[in-house]
Design a protein around this motif. Structure first.
Motif, PDB file in Angstrom:
ATOM      1  N   UNK A 164     -54.239  22.800  10.606  1.00 58.06           N
ATOM      2  CA  UNK A 164     -52.872  22.656  10.115  1.00 58.06           C
ATOM      3  C   UNK A 164     -51.915  23.221  11.153  1.00 58.06           C
ATOM      4  N   UNK A 165     -50.618  23.114  10.884  1.00 57.10           N
ATOM      5  CA  UNK A 165     -49.635  23.734  11.768  1.00 57.10           C
ATOM      6  C   UNK A 165     -48.680  22.790  12.433  1.00 57.10           C
ATOM      7  N   UNK A 166     -49.076  21.511  12.577  1.00 58.82           N
ATOM      8  CA  UNK A 166     -48.213  20.575  13.268  1.00 58.82           C
ATOM      9  C   UNK A 166     -47.910  21.047  14.677  1.00 58.82           C
ATOM     10  N   UNK A 167     -46.705  20.731  15.158  1.00 56.69           N
ATOM     11  CA  UNK A 167     -46.341  21.140  16.518  1.00 56.69           C
ATOM     12  C   UNK A 167     -45.779  22.556  16.553  1.00 56.69           C
ATOM     13  N   UNK A 168     -45.022  22.929  15.546  1.00 61.02           N
ATOM     14  CA  UNK A 168     -44.372  24.240  15.551  1.00 61.02           C
ATOM     15  C   UNK A 168     -45.321  25.377  15.176  1.00 61.02           C
ATOM     16  N   UNK A 169     -46.511  25.058  14.691  1.00 60.56           N
ATOM     17  CA  UNK A 169     -47.544  26.056  14.361  1.00 60.56           C
ATOM     18  C   UNK A 169     -47.064  27.024  13.281  1.00 60.56           C
ATOM     19  N   UNK A 170     -46.224  26.557  12.368  1.00 65.13           N
ATOM     20  CA  UNK A 170     -45.684  27.422  11.331  1.00 65.13           C
ATOM     21  C   UNK A 170     -46.633  27.542  10.140  1.00 65.13           C
ATOM     22  N   UNK A 171     -47.118  26.410   9.659  1.00 67.06           N
ATOM     23  CA  UNK A 171     -48.092  26.453   8.576  1.00 67.06           C
ATOM     24  C   UNK A 171     -49.434  26.921   9.152  1.00 67.06           C
ATOM     25  N   UNK A 172     -50.030  27.906   8.517  1.00 66.36           N
ATOM     26  CA  UNK A 172     -51.259  28.469   9.062  1.00 66.36           C
ATOM     27  C   UNK A 172     -51.029  29.265  10.326  1.00 66.36           C
ATOM     28  N   UNK A 173     -49.832  29.844  10.462  1.00 62.73           N
ATOM     29  CA  UNK A 173     -49.475  30.543  11.698  1.00 62.73           C
ATOM     30  C   UNK A 173     -50.434  31.676  12.015  1.00 62.73           C
ATOM     31  N   UNK A 174     -50.895  32.392  11.002  1.00 63.89           N
ATOM     32  CA  UNK A 174     -51.791  33.523  11.245  1.00 63.89           C
ATOM     33  C   UNK A 174     -53.066  33.080  11.963  1.00 63.89           C
ATOM     34  N   UNK A 175     -53.575  31.911  11.593  1.00 67.75           N
ATOM     35  CA  UNK A 175     -54.775  31.402  12.243  1.00 67.75           C
ATOM     36  C   UNK A 175     -54.492  31.081  13.712  1.00 67.75           C
ATOM     37  N   UNK A 176     -53.342  30.445  13.992  1.00 73.99           N
ATOM     38  CA  UNK A 176     -52.972  30.159  15.377  1.00 73.99           C
ATOM     39  C   UNK A 176     -52.876  31.450  16.182  1.00 73.99           C
ATOM     40  N   UNK A 177     -52.193  32.454  15.624  1.00 76.06           N
ATOM     41  CA  UNK A 177     -52.021  33.719  16.347  1.00 76.06           C
ATOM     42  C   UNK A 177     -53.372  34.372  16.619  1.00 76.06           C
ATOM     43  N   UNK A 178     -54.220  34.419  15.579  1.00 76.69           N
ATOM     44  CA  UNK A 178     -55.505  35.095  15.709  1.00 76.69           C
ATOM     45  C   UNK A 178     -56.412  34.376  16.699  1.00 76.69           C
ATOM     46  N   UNK A 179     -56.476  33.060  16.579  1.00 79.87           N
ATOM     47  CA  UNK A 179     -57.385  32.325  17.461  1.00 79.87           C
ATOM     48  C   UNK A 179     -56.916  32.390  18.913  1.00 79.87           C
ATOM     49  N   UNK A 180     -55.608  32.270  19.137  1.00 82.78           N
ATOM     50  CA  UNK A 180     -55.086  32.360  20.506  1.00 82.78           C
ATOM     51  C   UNK A 180     -55.380  33.725  21.108  1.00 82.78           C
TER      52      UNK A 180
ATOM     53  N   UNK B 204     -43.184  35.096  20.234  1.00 84.36           N
ATOM     54  CA  UNK B 204     -43.211  36.542  20.006  1.00 84.36           C
ATOM     55  C   UNK B 204     -44.429  36.984  19.199  1.00 84.36           C
ATOM     56  N   UNK B 205     -44.765  36.298  18.073  1.00 83.30           N
ATOM     57  CA  UNK B 205     -45.958  36.727  17.337  1.00 83.30           C
ATOM     58  C   UNK B 205     -47.249  36.587  18.150  1.00 83.30           C
ATOM     59  N   UNK B 206     -47.290  35.601  19.047  1.00 83.84           N
ATOM     60  CA  UNK B 206     -48.464  35.465  19.909  1.00 83.84           C
ATOM     61  C   UNK B 206     -48.550  36.639  20.881  1.00 83.84           C
ATOM     62  N   UNK B 207     -47.401  37.058  21.410  1.00 85.34           N
ATOM     63  CA  UNK B 207     -47.391  38.222  22.296  1.00 85.34           C
ATOM     64  C   UNK B 207     -47.903  39.454  21.556  1.00 85.34           C
ATOM     65  N   UNK B 208     -47.456  39.623  20.303  1.00 86.20           N
ATOM     66  CA  UNK B 208     -47.920  40.759  19.518  1.00 86.20           C
ATOM     67  C   UNK B 208     -49.408  40.703  19.234  1.00 86.20           C
ATOM     68  N   UNK B 209     -49.898  39.510  18.884  1.00 86.40           N
ATOM     69  CA  UNK B 209     -51.321  39.362  18.573  1.00 86.40           C
ATOM     70  C   UNK B 209     -52.182  39.628  19.804  1.00 86.40           C
ATOM     71  N   UNK B 210     -51.750  39.135  20.956  1.00 86.07           N
ATOM     72  CA  UNK B 210     -52.497  39.366  22.194  1.00 86.07           C
ATOM     73  C   UNK B 210     -52.479  40.851  22.547  1.00 86.07           C
ATOM     74  N   UNK B 211     -51.313  41.479  22.426  1.00 79.83           N
ATOM     75  CA  UNK B 211     -51.210  42.903  22.747  1.00 79.83           C
ATOM     76  C   UNK B 211     -52.172  43.724  21.903  1.00 79.83           C
ATOM     77  N   UNK B 212     -52.268  43.391  20.621  1.00 80.72           N
ATOM     78  CA  UNK B 212     -53.206  44.111  19.749  1.00 80.72           C
ATOM     79  C   UNK B 212     -54.650  43.825  20.133  1.00 80.72           C
ATOM     80  N   UNK B 213     -54.947  42.579  20.504  1.00 82.25           N
ATOM     81  CA  UNK B 213     -56.324  42.191  20.812  1.00 82.25           C
ATOM     82  C   UNK B 213     -56.844  42.849  22.082  1.00 82.25           C
ATOM     83  N   UNK B 214     -55.947  43.196  23.006  1.00 79.37           N
ATOM     84  CA  UNK B 214     -56.379  43.765  24.293  1.00 79.37           C
ATOM     85  C   UNK B 214     -55.992  45.234  24.417  1.00 79.37           C
TER      86      UNK B 214
END
Length: 215
Positions: free
Chosen positions: A188-204, A52-62
């Motif tokens: 960082x983030x491991x598999x669940x991408x929880x730690x450093x989640x903002x970076x995962x969302x932004x970069x994706x 869900x946060x990735x969907x939100x980040x993508x929606x904002x980016x486009x």
């Protein structure tokens, strides 16, 4: 938000997060799952919630670019061996996107099993590229269909569920097959991408937006 569901006999569904009146492109998000899980996903589907946060980040980016953003809903919880259920549902979802948006370019954004499904169906003529997050890339995963595609595989090398080393090997093989592929180590983030989640969302989101601008 528009919910587009199929009939009960064919429960593959798209959850549409952003639906412009006249789409110019589309992003399809594919969440993770299990190696084996023939049962339907549960009502409280944590892998789907993780996207869900990735969907939100993508929606904002486009925003303002006429991009339809949707998430796939699988019929089964797992990949299930040669059945490759998640890939079959991803293929069906691409068909539904064509019905809804027309022949627009598509970027696939998938996590774990969803990353594998995205890479598996990336030979579809509509697919411009893939952003795969901590993807599941077995050594025998096919790459011959990926020529001409842009691929970004993001992985934290401390991931203990899926292998970053296998992701980097997949990138190497995909390049040999003619793909424009890159492996991106995440700090960082491991598999669940929880730690450093903002970076995962932004970069994706940035990579997805860049793929939509390419070509």
């Amino acid at each position: 938000m528009t919910l587009c569901r199929t009939r009960r006999a064919d429960p593959t569904a798209l959850l549409v997060r952003s639906a412009p009146a006249v789409p110019t492109a589309a992003v399809l998000l594919l969440h993770g799952g299990r190696a084996e899980g023939p049962e339907p996903p549960p009502a409280l589907n944590l892998p789907a919630l993780r996207m869900r946060p990735f969907a939100g980040a993508v929606t904002r980016a486009v925003r303002g670019r006429g991009v339809l953003v949707a998430e796939v809903r699988y019929r089964h919880r797992g990949w299930n061996g040669a059945r490759a259920d998640a890939a079959r549902d991803a293929e069906a979802a691409l068909g539904r996107l064509r019905e809804q948006a027309g022949p627009v370019p598509v970027v696939l954004l998938g996590h774990s099993m969803g990353g594998r499904a995205a890479l598996r169906v990336a030979g579809d003529p509509a697919v411009r590229g893939v952003v795969a997050l901590a993807p599941w890339c077995p050594a025998d995963e096919p790459v011959d269909h990926l020529g001409g595609r842009r691929l970004y595989l993001l992985h934290d090398e401390t991931d203990r569920v899926t292998s970053a080393r296998q992701s980097w090997e997949f990138v190497r093989r995909a390049r040999e097959a003619g793909a424009d592929a890159a492996g991106i180590p995440m700090p960082t983030g491991g598999h669940a991408m929880l730690r450093g989640a903002d970076l995962w969302h932004r970069r994706a989101a940035e990579l997805t937006a860049a793929l939509l601008s390419h070509g």
